[in-house]
Design an enzyme around this catalytic site. Sequence first.
Site, PDB file in Angstrom:
ATOM      1  N   ASP A  36       0.849  -1.194   0.000  1.00  0.00           N
ATOM      2  CA  ASP A  36       0.000   0.000   0.000  1.00  0.00           C
ATOM      3  C   ASP A  36       0.886   1.247   0.000  1.00  0.00           C
ATOM      4  OD1 ASP A  36      -3.253   0.435   1.141  1.00  0.00           O
ATOM      5  OD2 ASP A  36      -1.901   2.141   0.901  1.00  0.00           O
ATOM      6  N   THR A 127     -15.190  -2.412 -10.988  1.00  0.00           N
ATOM      7  CA  THR A 127     -16.418  -1.788 -10.523  1.00  0.00           C
ATOM      8  C   THR A 127     -17.499  -1.820 -11.596  1.00  0.00           C
ATOM      9  OG1 THR A 127     -17.351   0.408 -10.028  1.00  0.00           O
ATOM     10  CG2 THR A 127     -15.264   0.390 -11.183  1.00  0.00           C
ATOM     11  N   ASP A 128     -18.760  -1.799 -11.166  1.00  0.00           N
ATOM     12  CA  ASP A 128     -19.863  -1.736 -12.135  1.00  0.00           C
ATOM     13  C   ASP A 128     -19.872  -0.398 -12.879  1.00  0.00           C
ATOM     14  OD1 ASP A 128     -20.768  -0.072 -10.081  1.00  0.00           O
ATOM     15  OD2 ASP A 128     -22.700  -1.071  -9.829  1.00  0.00           O
ATOM     16  N   GLU A 129     -19.131   0.596 -12.354  1.00  0.00           N
ATOM     17  CA  GLU A 129     -19.169   1.922 -12.991  1.00  0.00           C
ATOM     18  C   GLU A 129     -18.560   1.910 -14.390  1.00  0.00           C
ATOM     19  OE1 GLU A 129     -18.489   5.256 -10.381  1.00  0.00           O
ATOM     20  OE2 GLU A 129     -18.938   4.023  -8.640  1.00  0.00           O
ATOM     21  N   TYR A 154     -12.888   8.555 -13.123  1.00  0.00           N
ATOM     22  CA  TYR A 154     -12.633   7.364 -12.292  1.00  0.00           C
ATOM     23  C   TYR A 154     -13.030   6.098 -13.051  1.00  0.00           C
ATOM     24  CZ  TYR A 154     -13.886   3.627  -9.013  1.00  0.00           C
ATOM     25  OH  TYR A 154     -14.035   2.407  -8.404  1.00  0.00           O
ATOM     26  N   ALA A 156     -13.536   5.671 -16.195  1.00  0.00           N
ATOM     27  CA  ALA A 156     -12.737   5.480 -17.413  1.00  0.00           C
ATOM     28  C   ALA A 156     -11.386   4.860 -17.065  1.00  0.00           C
ATOM     29  CB  ALA A 156     -12.548   6.809 -18.133  1.00  0.00           C
ATOM     30  N   LYS A 158     -10.723   2.913 -14.493  1.00  0.00           N
ATOM     31  CA  LYS A 158     -10.939   1.505 -14.130  1.00  0.00           C
ATOM     32  C   LYS A 158     -11.218   0.668 -15.384  1.00  0.00           C
ATOM     33  CE  LYS A 158     -11.168  -0.082 -10.484  1.00  0.00           C
ATOM     34  NZ  LYS A 158     -10.116  -0.656  -9.580  1.00  0.00           N
ATOM     35  N   LEU A 194     -20.788   8.290   0.046  1.00  0.00           N
ATOM     36  CA  LEU A 194     -22.139   8.653   0.493  1.00  0.00           C
ATOM     37  C   LEU A 194     -22.512   8.130   1.890  1.00  0.00           C
ATOM     38  CD1 LEU A 194     -24.960   9.945  -0.403  1.00  0.00           C
ATOM     39  CD2 LEU A 194     -25.628   7.595  -0.814  1.00  0.00           C
ATOM     40  N   TYR A 211     -26.938  15.329  -3.800  1.00  0.00           N
ATOM     41  CA  TYR A 211     -26.723  15.908  -5.134  1.00  0.00           C
ATOM     42  C   TYR A 211     -28.022  15.910  -5.942  1.00  0.00           C
ATOM     43  CZ  TYR A 211     -21.673  15.042  -4.350  1.00  0.00           C
ATOM     44  OH  TYR A 211     -20.398  15.008  -3.852  1.00  0.00           O
TER      45      TYR A 211
HETATM   46  P1  NAD Z   1     -10.082   3.164  -0.868  1.00  0.00           P
HETATM   47  O1  NAD Z   1      -9.968   4.483  -1.542  1.00  0.00           O
HETATM   48  O2  NAD Z   1     -10.768   3.071   0.455  1.00  0.00           O
HETATM   49  O3  NAD Z   1      -8.619   2.529  -0.667  1.00  0.00           O
HETATM   50  C1  NAD Z   1      -7.660   2.530  -1.679  1.00  0.00           C
HETATM   51  C2  NAD Z   1      -6.353   1.990  -1.074  1.00  0.00           C
HETATM   52  O4  NAD Z   1      -5.399   1.901  -2.146  1.00  0.00           O
HETATM   53  C3  NAD Z   1      -5.735   2.905  -0.011  1.00  0.00           C
HETATM   54  O5  NAD Z   1      -5.254   2.143   1.064  1.00  0.00           O
HETATM   55  C4  NAD Z   1      -4.585   3.578  -0.757  1.00  0.00           C
HETATM   56  O6  NAD Z   1      -3.494   3.962   0.069  1.00  0.00           O
HETATM   57  C5  NAD Z   1      -4.185   2.488  -1.727  1.00  0.00           C
HETATM   58  N1  NAD Z   1      -3.489   3.047  -2.901  1.00  0.00           N
HETATM   59  C6  NAD Z   1      -3.884   4.117  -3.657  1.00  0.00           C
HETATM   60  N2  NAD Z   1      -2.974   4.357  -4.627  1.00  0.00           N
HETATM   61  C7  NAD Z   1      -2.004   3.408  -4.489  1.00  0.00           C
HETATM   62  C8  NAD Z   1      -0.815   3.120  -5.198  1.00  0.00           C
HETATM   63  N3  NAD Z   1      -0.439   3.871  -6.243  1.00  0.00           N
HETATM   64  N4  NAD Z   1      -0.073   2.075  -4.807  1.00  0.00           N
HETATM   65  C9  NAD Z   1      -0.437   1.308  -3.734  1.00  0.00           C
HETATM   66  N5  NAD Z   1      -1.543   1.553  -3.005  1.00  0.00           N
HETATM   67  C10 NAD Z   1      -2.332   2.586  -3.384  1.00  0.00           C
HETATM   68  O7  NAD Z   1     -10.773   2.195  -1.943  1.00  0.00           O
HETATM   69  P2  NAD Z   1     -11.900   1.090  -1.737  1.00  0.00           P
HETATM   70  O8  NAD Z   1     -13.215   1.740  -1.653  1.00  0.00           O
HETATM   71  O9  NAD Z   1     -11.461   0.159  -0.670  1.00  0.00           O
HETATM   72  O10 NAD Z   1     -11.828   0.358  -3.164  1.00  0.00           O
HETATM   73  C11 NAD Z   1     -10.888  -0.685  -3.387  1.00  0.00           C
HETATM   74  C12 NAD Z   1     -11.025  -1.190  -4.800  1.00  0.00           C
HETATM   75  O11 NAD Z   1     -12.362  -1.648  -5.029  1.00  0.00           O
HETATM   76  C13 NAD Z   1     -10.756  -0.125  -5.861  1.00  0.00           C
HETATM   77  O12 NAD Z   1     -10.023  -0.719  -6.907  1.00  0.00           O
HETATM   78  C14 NAD Z   1     -12.144   0.289  -6.336  1.00  0.00           C
HETATM   79  O13 NAD Z   1     -12.124   0.706  -7.686  1.00  0.00           O
HETATM   80  C15 NAD Z   1     -12.906  -1.024  -6.173  1.00  0.00           C
HETATM   81  N6  NAD Z   1     -14.349  -0.901  -5.922  1.00  0.00           N
HETATM   82  C16 NAD Z   1     -14.807  -0.099  -4.921  1.00  0.00           C
HETATM   83  C17 NAD Z   1     -16.184  -0.020  -4.647  1.00  0.00           C
HETATM   84  C18 NAD Z   1     -16.703   0.826  -3.530  1.00  0.00           C
HETATM   85  O14 NAD Z   1     -17.937   0.950  -3.389  1.00  0.00           O
HETATM   86  N7  NAD Z   1     -15.884   1.395  -2.665  1.00  0.00           N
HETATM   87  C19 NAD Z   1     -17.069  -0.755  -5.454  1.00  0.00           C
HETATM   88  C20 NAD Z   1     -16.564  -1.563  -6.479  1.00  0.00           C
HETATM   89  C21 NAD Z   1     -15.203  -1.642  -6.687  1.00  0.00           C
HETATM   90  P1  TYD Z   2     -20.408   7.763  -3.928  1.00  0.00           P
HETATM   91  O1  TYD Z   2     -20.446   7.183  -2.544  1.00  0.00           O
HETATM   92  O2  TYD Z   2     -19.441   8.861  -4.226  1.00  0.00           O
HETATM   93  O3  TYD Z   2     -20.224   6.539  -4.926  1.00  0.00           O
HETATM   94  P2  TYD Z   2     -20.294   6.497  -6.547  1.00  0.00           P
HETATM   95  O4  TYD Z   2     -20.301   7.871  -7.079  1.00  0.00           O
HETATM   96  O5  TYD Z   2     -19.029   5.781  -6.850  1.00  0.00           O
HETATM   97  O6  TYD Z   2     -21.531   5.719  -6.860  1.00  0.00           O
HETATM   98  O7  TYD Z   2     -21.869   8.302  -4.279  1.00  0.00           O
HETATM   99  C1  TYD Z   2     -23.020   7.447  -4.240  1.00  0.00           C
HETATM  100  C2  TYD Z   2     -24.198   8.263  -4.715  1.00  0.00           C
HETATM  101  O8  TYD Z   2     -24.447   9.312  -3.775  1.00  0.00           O
HETATM  102  C3  TYD Z   2     -23.971   8.954  -6.055  1.00  0.00           C
HETATM  103  O9  TYD Z   2     -25.202   8.958  -6.785  1.00  0.00           O
HETATM  104  C4  TYD Z   2     -23.599  10.386  -5.671  1.00  0.00           C
HETATM  105  C5  TYD Z   2     -24.385  10.604  -4.383  1.00  0.00           C
HETATM  106  N1  TYD Z   2     -23.771  11.538  -3.416  1.00  0.00           N
HETATM  107  C6  TYD Z   2     -24.522  12.611  -2.896  1.00  0.00           C
HETATM  108  O10 TYD Z   2     -25.703  12.803  -3.224  1.00  0.00           O
HETATM  109  N2  TYD Z   2     -23.905  13.438  -2.004  1.00  0.00           N
HETATM  110  C7  TYD Z   2     -22.626  13.279  -1.604  1.00  0.00           C
HETATM  111  O11 TYD Z   2     -22.111  14.106  -0.796  1.00  0.00           O
HETATM  112  C8  TYD Z   2     -21.879  12.168  -2.123  1.00  0.00           C
HETATM  113  C9  TYD Z   2     -20.452  11.926  -1.707  1.00  0.00           C
HETATM  114  C10 TYD Z   2     -22.498  11.320  -3.015  1.00  0.00           C
END
Ligand code: NAD
Ligand code: TYD
Length: 342
Positions: A36, A127-129, A154, A156, A158, A194, A211
């Site tokens: 990390d 991610t589904d995005e 983001y 794009a 991924k 969120l 939003y």
């Molecule tokens: P997060 O932002 O909480 O954590 C990211 C971690 O990656 C951090 O510990 C950071 O220090 C580390 N990191 C960032 N850049 C780095 C680098 N260059 N080298 C090494 N480490 C680095 O992210 P998360 O929400 O835990 O998401 C993890 C993964 O899951 C991501 O790839 C994200 O695209 C994917 N994902 C997230 C969600 C979600 O809802 N959070 C959903 C689907 C997929």
């Molecule tokens: P987020 O948690 O940023 O995830 P993602 O954009 O990756 O889906 O946002 C989830 C949803 O919530 C998204 O539709 C944007 C909305 N949102 C708000 O309405 N207010 C906020 O302050 C944030 C961070 C997100």
Amino acid sequence: MTQHILVTGGFGFIGSNYIRHLLETTDGDTLITNLDHVTYAANPENLADIDTDPRYEFVHGDIADSRAVEKAWSKEVDIVVNFAAESHVDRSIESSEAFIRTNVLGTQVLLETARSRGVKLFLQVSTDEVYGSLPLDTQDVFLEDTPIAPNSPYAASKAGADLLVQSYFETHGFPTSITRCSNNYGPYQYPEKLIPLFVTNALDGHALPLYGQGINIRDWIHVTDHCRAIQAVVEHGTPGEVFNIGSRNERNNLDVARAILAATDADESLITYVTDRPGHDLRYAIDPAKLEQHTDWKPLIDFEEGLTQTVAWYRDNRTWWERVRSGAFREYYDRRYGAIHE
Ligand code: NAD
Ligand code: TYD
């Protein structure tokens, strides 16, 4: 037989939950290295309780830096699970550079090292995005063969990483899997997203910045169900394939905000409508049937139960999030949401 799993981004939200899940569900033969870079989103406290476990080690390094990645190969690696990423859409709108560096270049450097060293599996956590946005008023869902059509920088970045991972399978016969999961929630999530943002704001009686009109739909899954699904793909996935992960739980953002207010005993007046996110995807909906048919995985945590547990976790771990919110987060929050009267 001993297996060594390299987890990148293990100090983040999902990576730390995954490492804890691995340690709880495997025996002494599973060794874990957490690589990390410790960005703003990392929190070593997330794994403080397992820091001295002999099965676990931490290596500080950037996945886009090949010398740093080599340090994680002090012993042979069997499986790479790549969580490391810049993960917040709003930050990618402010500036996309770090997203391209970590999410695209970082994945390429990691792939190259893993290929030259040889691994049994490279699992890309996506991610589904990457599928883009669905219309609000349809039953359409994302399937594994839905065309990639990302809208945010983001998404794009991924999608670029996914295409690169797939190319390593097609070109080099390198064993890869890609998982595409819907929005996660649960303990240890950085409070810019969120659910943790709204939970911590509600607990403090601060505004919940919604939003647009709050009508955008996300498909929520508890982080533990995501971690179990990744492990199911590690153990039973077919190389070269994509697996969608989700729990068929679509909610619009206003309903999520209301559920959080109810769970925190906070007042509806905290909901504050703010300027919409540019390019805001309307709706995500994941069909996880392929994974369910391939493995015995299915989501176990229902949203109401998971949200109640999550709110309880943030209530019980105030020190964790107060510390997070006082540092780099504060600067980001003031810049982004400063106009909102708290
Ligand atoms: P997060 O932002 O909480 O954590 C990211 C971690 O990656 C951090 O510990 C950071 O220090 C580390 N990191 C960032 N850049 C780095 C680098 N260059 N080298 C090494 N480490 C680095 O992210 P998360 O929400 O835990 O998401 C993890 C993964 O899951 C991501 O790839 C994200 O695209 C994917 N994902 C997230 C969600 C979600 O809802 N959070 C959903 C689907 C997929
Ligand atoms: P987020 O948690 O940023 O995830 P993602 O954009 O990756 O889906 O946002 C989830 C949803 O919530 C998204 O539709 C944007 C909305 N949102 C708000 O309405 N207010 C906020 O302050 C944030 C961070 C997100």
